[in-house]
Design a protein around this motif. Sequence first.
Motif, PDB file in Angstrom:
ATOM      1  N   VAL A  42      -0.910 -10.033  18.198  1.00 42.45           N
ATOM      2  CA  VAL A  42      -2.097  -9.458  17.568  1.00 42.45           C
ATOM      3  C   VAL A  42      -1.880  -7.982  17.271  1.00 42.45           C
ATOM      4  O   VAL A  42      -2.181  -7.483  16.174  1.00 42.45           O
ATOM      5  CB  VAL A  42      -3.330  -9.662  18.475  1.00 42.45           C
ATOM      6  N   ILE A  43      -1.318  -7.263  18.235  1.00 46.27           N
ATOM      7  CA  ILE A  43      -1.087  -5.829  18.047  1.00 46.27           C
ATOM      8  C   ILE A  43      -0.071  -5.589  16.940  1.00 46.27           C
ATOM      9  O   ILE A  43      -0.254  -4.714  16.078  1.00 46.27           O
ATOM     10  CB  ILE A  43      -0.615  -5.201  19.372  1.00 46.27           C
ATOM     11  N   ARG A  44       1.021  -6.344  16.912  1.00 41.97           N
ATOM     12  CA  ARG A  44       2.054  -6.169  15.893  1.00 41.97           C
ATOM     13  C   ARG A  44       1.543  -6.558  14.506  1.00 41.97           C
ATOM     14  O   ARG A  44       2.025  -6.047  13.490  1.00 41.97           O
ATOM     15  CB  ARG A  44       3.271  -7.017  16.249  1.00 41.97           C
ATOM     16  N   THR A  45       0.572  -7.464  14.440  1.00 42.12           N
ATOM     17  CA  THR A  45       0.011  -7.874  13.157  1.00 42.12           C
ATOM     18  C   THR A  45      -0.897  -6.805  12.573  1.00 42.12           C
ATOM     19  O   THR A  45      -0.994  -6.659  11.353  1.00 42.12           O
ATOM     20  CB  THR A  45      -0.765  -9.192  13.316  1.00 42.12           C
ATOM     21  N   ARG A  46      -1.534  -6.021  13.438  1.00 39.27           N
ATOM     22  CA  ARG A  46      -2.563  -5.091  12.969  1.00 39.27           C
ATOM     23  C   ARG A  46      -2.157  -3.627  13.047  1.00 39.27           C
ATOM     24  O   ARG A  46      -2.941  -2.764  12.674  1.00 39.27           O
ATOM     25  CB  ARG A  46      -3.834  -5.306  13.791  1.00 39.27           C
ATOM     26  N   HIS A  52       2.532   3.003  14.845  1.00 32.13           N
ATOM     27  CA  HIS A  52       1.421   2.364  15.567  1.00 32.13           C
ATOM     28  C   HIS A  52       0.069   2.683  14.935  1.00 32.13           C
ATOM     29  O   HIS A  52      -0.962   2.641  15.599  1.00 32.13           O
ATOM     30  CB  HIS A  52       1.431   2.771  17.049  1.00 32.13           C
ATOM     31  N   GLN A  53       0.091   3.014  13.672  1.00 32.23           N
ATOM     32  CA  GLN A  53      -1.136   3.254  12.926  1.00 32.23           C
ATOM     33  C   GLN A  53      -1.806   1.927  12.613  1.00 32.23           C
ATOM     34  O   GLN A  53      -1.149   0.915  12.351  1.00 32.23           O
ATOM     35  CB  GLN A  53      -0.814   3.999  11.627  1.00 32.23           C
ATOM     36  N   THR A  54      -3.136   1.900  12.647  1.00 31.31           N
ATOM     37  CA  THR A  54      -3.868   0.684  12.350  1.00 31.31           C
ATOM     38  C   THR A  54      -3.726   0.324  10.875  1.00 31.31           C
ATOM     39  O   THR A  54      -3.920   1.158   9.995  1.00 31.31           O
ATOM     40  CB  THR A  54      -5.364   0.852  12.688  1.00 31.31           C
ATOM     41  N   ALA A  57      -7.636  -2.449   5.699  1.00 36.47           N
ATOM     42  CA  ALA A  57      -7.606  -2.929   4.318  1.00 36.47           C
ATOM     43  C   ALA A  57      -7.256  -1.833   3.320  1.00 36.47           C
ATOM     44  O   ALA A  57      -6.857  -2.128   2.202  1.00 36.47           O
ATOM     45  CB  ALA A  57      -8.957  -3.544   3.960  1.00 36.47           C
ATOM     46  N   GLY A  58      -7.389  -0.549   3.673  1.00 36.36           N
ATOM     47  CA  GLY A  58      -7.096   0.521   2.742  1.00 36.36           C
ATOM     48  C   GLY A  58      -5.731   1.148   2.914  1.00 36.36           C
ATOM     49  O   GLY A  58      -5.419   2.135   2.246  1.00 36.36           O
ATOM     50  N   THR A  59      -4.912   0.613   3.791  1.00 35.39           N
ATOM     51  CA  THR A  59      -3.596   1.180   4.069  1.00 35.39           C
ATOM     52  C   THR A  59      -2.512   0.413   3.311  1.00 35.39           C
ATOM     53  O   THR A  59      -2.399  -0.806   3.482  1.00 35.39           O
ATOM     54  CB  THR A  59      -3.277   1.127   5.574  1.00 35.39           C
ATOM     55  N   PRO A  60      -1.726   1.080   2.459  1.00 33.42           N
ATOM     56  CA  PRO A  60      -0.591   0.380   1.825  1.00 33.42           C
ATOM     57  C   PRO A  60       0.408  -0.058   2.885  1.00 33.42           C
ATOM     58  O   PRO A  60       0.842   0.736   3.732  1.00 33.42           O
ATOM     59  CB  PRO A  60       0.000   1.441   0.897  1.00 33.42           C
ATOM     60  N   VAL A  61       0.778  -1.318   2.843  1.00 35.27           N
ATOM     61  CA  VAL A  61       1.637  -1.918   3.869  1.00 35.27           C
ATOM     62  C   VAL A  61       2.918  -2.426   3.222  1.00 35.27           C
ATOM     63  O   VAL A  61       2.888  -3.012   2.132  1.00 35.27           O
ATOM     64  CB  VAL A  61       0.914  -3.061   4.603  1.00 35.27           C
ATOM     65  N   VAL A  62       4.043  -2.206   3.893  1.00 30.90           N
ATOM     66  CA  VAL A  62       5.337  -2.730   3.458  1.00 30.90           C
ATOM     67  C   VAL A  62       5.957  -3.473   4.633  1.00 30.90           C
ATOM     68  O   VAL A  62       5.549  -3.314   5.789  1.00 30.90           O
ATOM     69  CB  VAL A  62       6.278  -1.599   2.979  1.00 30.90           C
ATOM     70  N   CYS A  63       6.952  -4.278   4.329  1.00 29.62           N
ATOM     71  CA  CYS A  63       7.679  -5.001   5.379  1.00 29.62           C
ATOM     72  C   CYS A  63       9.169  -4.927   5.078  1.00 29.62           C
ATOM     73  O   CYS A  63       9.584  -4.642   3.954  1.00 29.62           O
ATOM     74  CB  CYS A  63       7.212  -6.448   5.480  1.00 29.62           C
ATOM     75  N   LEU A  69       6.021  -4.982  10.040  1.00 27.31           N
ATOM     76  CA  LEU A  69       5.007  -4.388   9.173  1.00 27.31           C
ATOM     77  C   LEU A  69       4.964  -2.878   9.407  1.00 27.31           C
ATOM     78  O   LEU A  69       4.978  -2.412  10.549  1.00 27.31           O
ATOM     79  CB  LEU A  69       3.629  -4.997   9.452  1.00 27.31           C
ATOM     80  N   PHE A  70       4.897  -2.117   8.303  1.00 22.93           N
ATOM     81  CA  PHE A  70       4.868  -0.659   8.383  1.00 22.93           C
ATOM     82  C   PHE A  70       3.791  -0.115   7.461  1.00 22.93           C
ATOM     83  O   PHE A  70       3.521  -0.695   6.401  1.00 22.93           O
ATOM     84  CB  PHE A  70       6.220  -0.050   7.955  1.00 22.93           C
ATOM     85  N   ALA A  71       3.208   1.006   7.885  1.00 19.63           N
ATOM     86  CA  ALA A  71       2.413   1.798   6.950  1.00 19.63           C
ATOM     87  C   ALA A  71       3.385   2.478   5.987  1.00 19.63           C
ATOM     88  O   ALA A  71       4.350   3.118   6.411  1.00 19.63           O
ATOM     89  CB  ALA A  71       1.586   2.827   7.701  1.00 19.63           C
ATOM     90  N   LYS A  72       3.173   2.306   4.715  1.00 16.97           N
ATOM     91  CA  LYS A  72       4.139   2.760   3.712  1.00 16.97           C
ATOM     92  C   LYS A  72       4.426   4.249   3.830  1.00 16.97           C
ATOM     93  O   LYS A  72       5.587   4.678   3.770  1.00 16.97           O
ATOM     94  CB  LYS A  72       3.614   2.431   2.313  1.00 16.97           C
ATOM     95  N   GLU A  73       3.413   5.041   4.023  1.00 11.49           N
ATOM     96  CA  GLU A  73       3.605   6.484   4.107  1.00 11.49           C
ATOM     97  C   GLU A  73       4.436   6.854   5.335  1.00 11.49           C
ATOM     98  O   GLU A  73       5.351   7.682   5.256  1.00 11.49           O
ATOM     99  CB  GLU A  73       2.255   7.191   4.162  1.00 11.49           C
ATOM    100  N   GLY A  74       4.161   6.217   6.462  1.00 11.81           N
ATOM    101  CA  GLY A  74       4.875   6.551   7.695  1.00 11.81           C
ATOM    102  C   GLY A  74       6.356   6.233   7.626  1.00 11.81           C
ATOM    103  O   GLY A  74       7.201   7.059   7.999  1.00 11.81           O
ATOM    104  N   ILE A  75       6.720   5.060   7.129  1.00 11.33           N
ATOM    105  CA  ILE A  75       8.128   4.687   7.085  1.00 11.33           C
ATOM    106  C   ILE A  75       8.872   5.482   6.027  1.00 11.33           C
ATOM    107  O   ILE A  75      10.043   5.844   6.207  1.00 11.33           O
ATOM    108  CB  ILE A  75       8.284   3.164   6.823  1.00 11.33           C
ATOM    109  N   PHE A  76       8.204   5.840   4.921  1.00  8.77           N
ATOM    110  CA  PHE A  76       8.862   6.644   3.892  1.00  8.77           C
ATOM    111  C   PHE A  76       9.136   8.058   4.404  1.00  8.77           C
ATOM    112  O   PHE A  76      10.194   8.633   4.110  1.00  8.77           O
ATOM    113  CB  PHE A  76       8.015   6.686   2.624  1.00  8.77           C
ATOM    114  N   ILE A  77       8.208   8.621   5.143  1.00  9.13           N
ATOM    115  CA  ILE A  77       8.433   9.948   5.722  1.00  9.13           C
ATOM    116  C   ILE A  77       9.606   9.902   6.689  1.00  9.13           C
ATOM    117  O   ILE A  77      10.458  10.815   6.707  1.00  9.13           O
ATOM    118  CB  ILE A  77       7.158  10.446   6.425  1.00  9.13           C
TER     119      ILE A  77
END
Length: 317
Positions: A42-46, A52-54, A57-63, A69-77
């Motif tokens: 559940v934690i890894r899905t969300r 570890h950002q939530t 529905a408004g967060t661009p997500v990449v895999c 699963l990653f927040a796009k901004e975090g992994i790009f930085i």
Amino acid sequence: MGGDGGCHPNGRKFMRGTMEKTRDEFGYKGSLAATNSREQLVIRTRTCALTHQTLDAGTPVVCDDLGNLFAKEGIFIALVEKTVPPEFEHIRGPRDLLDLVFCPNPSKPTAGNDVDWSTDTWAPYTCPVANVEMNGRFPFVAIRREKGAGGGGGGLVNVISDKALKEVGIADLQGEYGPFDADGIIKLVPTDEERAGMIAALAAKRDMEKRAKADRKAEKKKRKAQAGDEAKEGVGRSAAAGGEAKKPKAATAAPKVAATSTTSAAAKVVSEALAAQRNATVAANTYKGLFHGAGSQKPSSAQEQFIVQSGKRGLLN
């Protein structure tokens, strides 16, 4: 003693939950281990696997290719700053990340209720085919289209449940999500056993790509060498043909020389005629100037012509 009616309570019966926890602490498999595993899913899905950002529905997500699963901004930085941890070293750059397209969950809680992210009561995303929520209880997959069809390599990748994939089938999903094949399906948030298999498959895939790239490079080098040899052979044949073609030019060289000498003689005659005309004009102008002074005798036209032709001034006296 007395007052208890002669009953002796059984500790194992009344302390069952505590005993299970104790057995789990000593390495025994029990319900607590299963609960922890489900909570981790559940934690890894969300949440983002890196920051570890939530992932709402408004967060661009990449895999990535391993279903993280990653927040796009975090992994790009992290990629730009080169701070990607070793467990994600398989991510070489943005080309190894896929932009995911989720279906928002229409059954969103009311604004006054707080969402408990530690439970699986609600999820921000759902499957548009099987209508199940992405809450860790149901596995989801990312469908990467074949290259040239709008997916993969920077294109958007749709997310549906594994249940929909099994019930509907790959063939019937081609119309909306295709074209894709089994190799284009990525399991999201896999278990530890599934992750080990995906790591092995990814290593084999990249090794095959490396060998194919080396083969293409060798083939290109071979074609370049063959083109160079053919060019050298063509130059040699042209030189040989040119040497044979030069022989007949000796017979045609003489008329060209004769024509050139004739042209030079004609030009010389014209030049001499123009020079004689200029000399006659200068002499006439000179003799005319001798008779324009005061008291001077002006010659007649016949005398002037004679002076020009003879150049003797004494005949005028």
